[in-house]
Structure formats: C-alpha cells, structure tokens
Design an enzyme around this catalytic site. Sequence first.
Site, PDB file in Angstrom:
ATOM      1  N   LYS A  13       0.884   9.773   4.335  1.00 31.20           N
ATOM      2  CA  LYS A  13       2.070  10.635   4.306  1.00 31.20           C
ATOM      3  C   LYS A  13       2.830  10.504   2.988  1.00 31.20           C
ATOM      4  O   LYS A  13       3.176  11.500   2.370  1.00 31.20           O
ATOM      5  CB  LYS A  13       3.011  10.307   5.480  1.00 31.20           C
ATOM      6  CG  LYS A  13       2.391  10.525   6.856  1.00 31.20           C
ATOM      7  CD  LYS A  13       3.423  10.426   7.970  1.00 31.20           C
ATOM      8  CE  LYS A  13       4.066   9.061   8.109  1.00 31.20           C
ATOM      9  NZ  LYS A  13       3.128   7.988   8.519  1.00 31.20           N
ATOM     10  N   ARG A 122      -3.335  -1.652   0.479  1.00 38.09           N
ATOM     11  CA  ARG A 122      -2.168  -0.935  -0.038  1.00 38.09           C
ATOM     12  C   ARG A 122      -1.229  -1.871  -0.805  1.00 38.09           C
ATOM     13  O   ARG A 122      -0.949  -2.988  -0.379  1.00 38.09           O
ATOM     14  CB  ARG A 122      -1.419  -0.284   1.119  1.00 38.09           C
ATOM     15  CG  ARG A 122      -0.230   0.523   0.656  1.00 38.09           C
ATOM     16  CD  ARG A 122       0.118   1.601   1.612  1.00 38.09           C
ATOM     17  NE  ARG A 122       0.984   1.150   2.676  1.00 38.09           N
ATOM     18  CZ  ARG A 122       1.605   1.986   3.495  1.00 38.09           C
ATOM     19  NH1 ARG A 122       1.453   3.283   3.371  1.00 38.09           N
ATOM     20  NH2 ARG A 122       2.374   1.517   4.442  1.00 38.09           N
ATOM     21  N   ARG A 166       2.060  -1.538  14.795  1.00 35.08           N
ATOM     22  CA  ARG A 166       2.627  -0.239  14.401  1.00 35.08           C
ATOM     23  C   ARG A 166       1.779   0.919  14.929  1.00 35.08           C
ATOM     24  O   ARG A 166       2.301   1.963  15.301  1.00 35.08           O
ATOM     25  CB  ARG A 166       2.765  -0.161  12.871  1.00 35.08           C
ATOM     26  CG  ARG A 166       3.857  -1.088  12.343  1.00 35.08           C
ATOM     27  CD  ARG A 166       3.762  -1.270  10.855  1.00 35.08           C
ATOM     28  NE  ARG A 166       4.087  -0.053  10.136  1.00 35.08           N
ATOM     29  CZ  ARG A 166       3.777   0.152   8.850  1.00 35.08           C
ATOM     30  NH1 ARG A 166       3.141  -0.769   8.168  1.00 35.08           N
ATOM     31  NH2 ARG A 166       4.116   1.275   8.275  1.00 35.08           N
TER      32      ARG A 166
HETATM   33  P1  AMP Z   1       7.275   3.742   7.258  1.00 39.43           P
HETATM   34  O1  AMP Z   1       7.511   3.391   5.836  1.00 39.43           O
HETATM   35  O2  AMP Z   1       7.554   5.194   7.564  1.00 39.43           O
HETATM   36  O3  AMP Z   1       5.911   3.319   7.753  1.00 39.43           O
HETATM   37  O4  AMP Z   1       8.349   2.924   8.128  1.00 39.43           O
HETATM   38  C1  AMP Z   1       8.402   1.509   8.080  1.00 39.43           C
HETATM   39  C2  AMP Z   1       9.201   0.987   9.283  1.00 39.43           C
HETATM   40  O5  AMP Z   1      10.533   1.516   9.254  1.00 39.43           O
HETATM   41  C3  AMP Z   1       8.650   1.395  10.648  1.00 39.43           C
HETATM   42  O6  AMP Z   1       7.602   0.549  11.086  1.00 39.43           O
HETATM   43  C4  AMP Z   1       9.907   1.270  11.501  1.00 39.43           C
HETATM   44  O7  AMP Z   1      10.213  -0.081  11.780  1.00 39.43           O
HETATM   45  C5  AMP Z   1      10.984   1.795  10.570  1.00 39.43           C
HETATM   46  N1  AMP Z   1      11.147   3.272  10.699  1.00 39.43           N
HETATM   47  C6  AMP Z   1      10.841   4.229   9.781  1.00 39.43           C
HETATM   48  N2  AMP Z   1      11.107   5.457  10.246  1.00 39.43           N
HETATM   49  C7  AMP Z   1      11.595   5.284  11.492  1.00 39.43           C
HETATM   50  C8  AMP Z   1      12.046   6.169  12.511  1.00 39.43           C
HETATM   51  N3  AMP Z   1      12.029   7.513  12.331  1.00 39.43           N
HETATM   52  N4  AMP Z   1      12.482   5.643  13.681  1.00 39.43           N
HETATM   53  C9  AMP Z   1      12.509   4.305  13.871  1.00 39.43           C
HETATM   54  N5  AMP Z   1      12.084   3.406  12.968  1.00 39.43           N
HETATM   55  C10 AMP Z   1      11.642   3.890  11.788  1.00 39.43           C
END
Ligand code: AMP
Length: 216
Positions: A13, A122, A166
């Site tokens: 993404k 990564r 995750r």
């Molecule tokens: P990402 O970088 O999008 O993979 O997000 C890293 C972490 O941030 C996730 O594993 C969640 O702990 C938190 N996070 C990001 N976006 C959200 C969301 N929309 N709702 C809840 N937690 C989020």
Amino acid sequence: MKIVLLGPPGAGKGTQAEWISEKYDIPRISTGDMLRDHVARQTELGNLANQYMNDGKLVPDDVVIQMMRERLEEEDCRNGFLLDGYPRTLHQAQALDEAETLDLVLYLDVGDGEIVRRMSGRRVCSSCGAIYHLVNDPPRAEGICGKCGSTLKIREDDEESTVRKRLEVFRLQTTPLISFYSSKDILRKADSGGSIEDTTSNIRAVLEDSATSSVL
Ligand code: AMP
C-alpha cells in the site's frame, strides 16, 4: 478524487500510494505514519497507541476516528485524498461513510506466505519514512536511505511474530470491509502478489477500467 487503499500489511500500500497520490494530485494519508509520528513525539495519543502498535493490535477506534476526522478537514484534502491504512474496522468505515463519499476502494490482494517473506526484508528510513526491500527494492548504499541519507531500520512491528498477529487482525477486523464496500459497488481488486512493477500495472489497469466505467 477520494480513494481508499485496502489490503493486508505488506500488500504494498505504501509503495503504490506514492504514485497514485501524484497521479491524482491528492495527499496520501497514512494512519500508520501519523500514529508513528505521535509515538516519536511522545504525545498523549502516541503514548497510548505505542503498546497496541508494538503488539500488532489495532489502536482503539475512537482514537483513530477522531484523529482522521481532524485530518480530513485540513485544507489539502479539499480535492480529495488517498487513504492508506484507514479504515481498518467496520466502525471506522461507517464513521468515514458518514463524513465522505468515496469514489473508489482499491483492494490489494496477496497471500499470507508472500506477506511474511516480504516483511522480513522490509526496511524503512528512520527520518523520511521511505520504504525499501532488501530483495525487491534495495537501497543503493546498504543501510542508507537514497532519498535523504539517513539510516534504514526494521520497523518494530515487522518482526515475524508481530506480522502474523497483524495478519490475523486483518482477517478478523478488516476483511469485513470488503463486503461493506462491494455492496456499495466501489470496491475493485488488484493482484499484488507479484513484483512492484506487476502490481503497479495491475493497479493502472483497474484505475483505467474504473475511469471508463465511471466509478472515477
Ligand atoms: P500500518 O503502517 O498501516 O501497517 O500501521 C501500523 C500500525 O498502526 C497498525 O498495526 C496499528 O497498530 C496502527 N494503525 C494504523 N492504522 C490504523 C487504523 N486505521 N486503526 C487502528 N490502528 C491503526
């Protein structure tokens, strides 16, 4: 243009969001980046979010929904936005739905085995957030960001056990969004199990198709 990028962690993404946001001249808004920024600045929100993030869990809905409500009211979102990592629960999707009319939800589809393989390679820049991959997209100088010269690091939540957690959270909490957006007829899938270039061209095809079928 209001677009949501949906997909499991490691689907690409962040990488794909860069060119899509340029193509439509809309800001890329990543809740993960926003939350990491709060953690780094040790704000009240960041201190609360930190533990959830390190455990691979989602930060509570009310916190994220409020943070995004404020963000989407900012001036740069006037002509639209590209959301990366939001919404991630039905509750978040409903909150977004009340405030905005989306044009397209792009679902990046990739299997679990490939995700774990990708995430172990990564690396992210500790300063500007640029993303690299040791095999697929290596930095020119080992361990150094080609964009700003800072050191690259492994994100704490990219450790394999956290990645598996995750993925489980994604299956349980985020996959219901696929039928939520399908029923609104704005969901389009792009296979992202191959190389970055293949994923880019799959997404281009979906965007062109959506433009001609007037989703966009
Ligand atoms: P990402 O970088 O999008 O993979 O997000 C890293 C972490 O941030 C996730 O594993 C969640 O702990 C938190 N996070 C990001 N976006 C959200 C969301 N929309 N709702 C809840 N937690 C989020």
